[in-house]
Design a protein around this motif. Sequence first.
Motif, PDB file in Angstrom:
ATOM      1  N   GLY B  87       0.589  -1.189  -0.051  1.00 50.65           N
ATOM      2  CA  GLY B  87       0.179   0.109  -0.094  1.00 50.65           C
ATOM      3  C   GLY B  87       0.730   1.224   0.087  1.00 50.65           C
ATOM      4  N   ILE B  88       1.893   1.179   0.781  1.00 47.26           N
ATOM      5  CA  ILE B  88       2.895   2.376   0.847  1.00 47.26           C
ATOM      6  C   ILE B  88       3.465   2.462  -0.623  1.00 47.26           C
ATOM      7  N   ARG B  89       3.830   1.432  -1.231  1.00 43.05           N
ATOM      8  CA  ARG B  89       4.617   1.559  -2.578  1.00 43.05           C
ATOM      9  C   ARG B  89       3.611   1.867  -3.641  1.00 43.05           C
ATOM     10  N   HIS B  90       2.134   1.735  -3.307  1.00 40.56           N
ATOM     11  CA  HIS B  90       1.067   2.422  -4.280  1.00 40.56           C
ATOM     12  C   HIS B  90       0.850   3.908  -3.872  1.00 40.56           C
ATOM     13  N   LEU B  91       1.103   4.206  -2.701  1.00 42.90           N
ATOM     14  CA  LEU B  91       0.965   5.702  -2.284  1.00 42.90           C
ATOM     15  C   LEU B  91       2.228   6.391  -3.035  1.00 42.90           C
ATOM     16  N   ALA B  92       3.287   5.872  -2.955  1.00 42.31           N
ATOM     17  CA  ALA B  92       4.325   6.477  -4.039  1.00 42.31           C
ATOM     18  C   ALA B  92       4.149   6.623  -5.119  1.00 42.31           C
ATOM     19  N   TRP B  93       3.646   5.358  -5.850  1.00 45.72           N
ATOM     20  CA  TRP B  93       3.218   5.559  -7.371  1.00 45.72           C
ATOM     21  C   TRP B  93       1.995   6.792  -7.717  1.00 45.72           C
ATOM     22  N   ASP B  94       1.217   6.988  -6.525  1.00 43.84           N
ATOM     23  CA  ASP B  94       0.191   7.951  -6.636  1.00 43.84           C
ATOM     24  C   ASP B  94       0.616   9.111  -6.571  1.00 43.84           C
ATOM     25  N   GLY B 102      13.577  -0.555 -13.332  1.00 39.73           N
ATOM     26  CA  GLY B 102      14.308  -0.896 -12.562  1.00 39.73           C
ATOM     27  C   GLY B 102      13.889  -1.067 -11.005  1.00 39.73           C
ATOM     28  N   THR B 103      13.150   0.321 -10.826  1.00 37.24           N
ATOM     29  CA  THR B 103      12.756   0.812  -9.271  1.00 37.24           C
ATOM     30  C   THR B 103      11.621  -0.277  -9.073  1.00 37.24           C
ATOM     31  N   VAL B 104      10.582  -0.517 -10.119  1.00 33.88           N
ATOM     32  CA  VAL B 104       9.560  -1.245  -9.984  1.00 33.88           C
ATOM     33  C   VAL B 104       9.941  -2.680  -9.304  1.00 33.88           C
ATOM     34  N   TYR B 105      10.975  -3.173 -10.051  1.00 39.82           N
ATOM     35  CA  TYR B 105      11.180  -4.678  -9.575  1.00 39.82           C
ATOM     36  C   TYR B 105      11.995  -4.472  -8.028  1.00 39.82           C
ATOM     37  N   LYS B 106      12.991  -3.292  -7.912  1.00 36.88           N
ATOM     38  CA  LYS B 106      13.598  -3.187  -6.561  1.00 36.88           C
ATOM     39  C   LYS B 106      12.396  -3.157  -5.308  1.00 36.88           C
ATOM     40  N   THR B 107      11.476  -2.401  -5.731  1.00 37.57           N
ATOM     41  CA  THR B 107      10.670  -2.023  -4.687  1.00 37.57           C
ATOM     42  C   THR B 107       9.563  -3.437  -4.528  1.00 37.57           C
ATOM     43  N   GLY B 108       9.351  -4.171  -5.544  1.00 37.84           N
ATOM     44  CA  GLY B 108       8.478  -5.201  -5.550  1.00 37.84           C
ATOM     45  C   GLY B 108       9.066  -6.140  -4.589  1.00 37.84           C
ATOM     46  N   TYR B 109      10.522  -6.429  -4.861  1.00 40.15           N
ATOM     47  CA  TYR B 109      11.264  -7.428  -3.953  1.00 40.15           C
ATOM     48  C   TYR B 109      11.247  -6.922  -2.521  1.00 40.15           C
ATOM     49  N   ALA B 110      11.622  -5.505  -2.631  1.00 41.74           N
ATOM     50  CA  ALA B 110      11.581  -5.136  -1.047  1.00 41.74           C
ATOM     51  C   ALA B 110      10.174  -5.426  -0.101  1.00 41.74           C
ATOM     52  N   VAL B 111       9.064  -5.215  -1.218  1.00 42.03           N
ATOM     53  CA  VAL B 111       7.559  -5.455  -0.183  1.00 42.03           C
ATOM     54  C   VAL B 111       7.736  -6.890   0.168  1.00 42.03           C
ATOM     55  N   ILE B 112       8.198  -7.800  -0.752  1.00 42.74           N
ATOM     56  CA  ILE B 112       8.168  -9.115  -0.162  1.00 42.74           C
ATOM     57  C   ILE B 112       9.126  -9.357   0.736  1.00 42.74           C
ATOM     58  N   GLY B 113      10.208  -8.706   0.789  1.00 42.88           N
ATOM     59  CA  GLY B 113      10.903  -9.146   2.118  1.00 42.88           C
ATOM     60  C   GLY B 113      10.576  -8.395   3.161  1.00 42.88           C
ATOM     61  N   ILE B 114      10.015  -7.107   3.013  1.00 44.84           N
ATOM     62  CA  ILE B 114       9.609  -6.388   4.238  1.00 44.84           C
ATOM     63  C   ILE B 114       8.522  -6.968   4.962  1.00 44.84           C
ATOM     64  N   SER B 115       7.576  -7.580   4.156  1.00 43.40           N
ATOM     65  CA  SER B 115       6.182  -8.179   4.547  1.00 43.40           C
ATOM     66  C   SER B 115       6.540  -9.576   5.408  1.00 43.40           C
TER      67      SER B 115
END
Lengths: 126, 134
Positions: B87-94, B102-115
């Motif tokens: 959701g925070i990733r979505h807010l950044a996109w908004d 490249g950033t989309v992939y990085k933040t995507g893996y970050a979201v998996i790791g963080i959750s």
Amino acid sequence: MSYRTDLGRVRGLGSAKGGVHDWWMARLTSVALVPLGLWFVIAMVGLIGAPYAEVAAWLRSPLNATLMVLFLGTTFYHTKLGIQVIVEDYVHEETAKIVSLAVLNMACVALAVASIIAVLKVAVGG
Amino acid sequence: MAAQPQQRPLAPHLQIYRPQITSVLSILHRATGAFLAVVLVLLVWWLVALAAGPEAFETAHGFMGSWLGGLVLLGATFAFWYHFAAGIRHLAWDLGYGYDIGTVYKTGYAVIGISIGLTLLTYLFALLGAGGEG
């Protein structure tokens, strides 16, 4: 060229007449749920295994009761908007769409009211 | 007009594509949201039981303590943290940030790791708390 009138552009309601209110409220509630959600999870972890009297005493604290009511109201509003988007995306038949939207929206309101009254009963009712 | 509708080409839909981190995370955001909506009923039950009295509260706690309740709560914990991080990733996109691939992939893996990390951390604290109270 655009056929939109200046007034129409300023009102920003678009063809659906609802504008971006739901979209905007989904964002606002999600921002509010960052601190409220963190508080909720930390509070729940702290209450794991706690007996009835301890949990009731915890909820009698005005701060906890206030945050819990805010969390519930915001969460159910956010949930209502999320469910609505899912239904609008997948239910195409008009009657089924209207009925499922009405039922799910009412369920969100009913559950929100029930849970908030429960909190108030514990917090205020003694 | 012809009786048969004209056969026009269809845009490829979800099942045509190989799963990618972008699409899988997007679907997971919606799935976790839907799951959390269902699990909210448990929170309502817990609060209503608390208001009803010790007996109802024990019944609710009994379910939460069962293997099924524990499984649902584990799922809810992960769903919460995933929906939280994504959701925070979505807010950044908004706000217009993080759209290059490249950033989309990085933040995507970050979201998996963080959750996953926050789920483990939640259970670590839960175990420590339960241990501390004896």
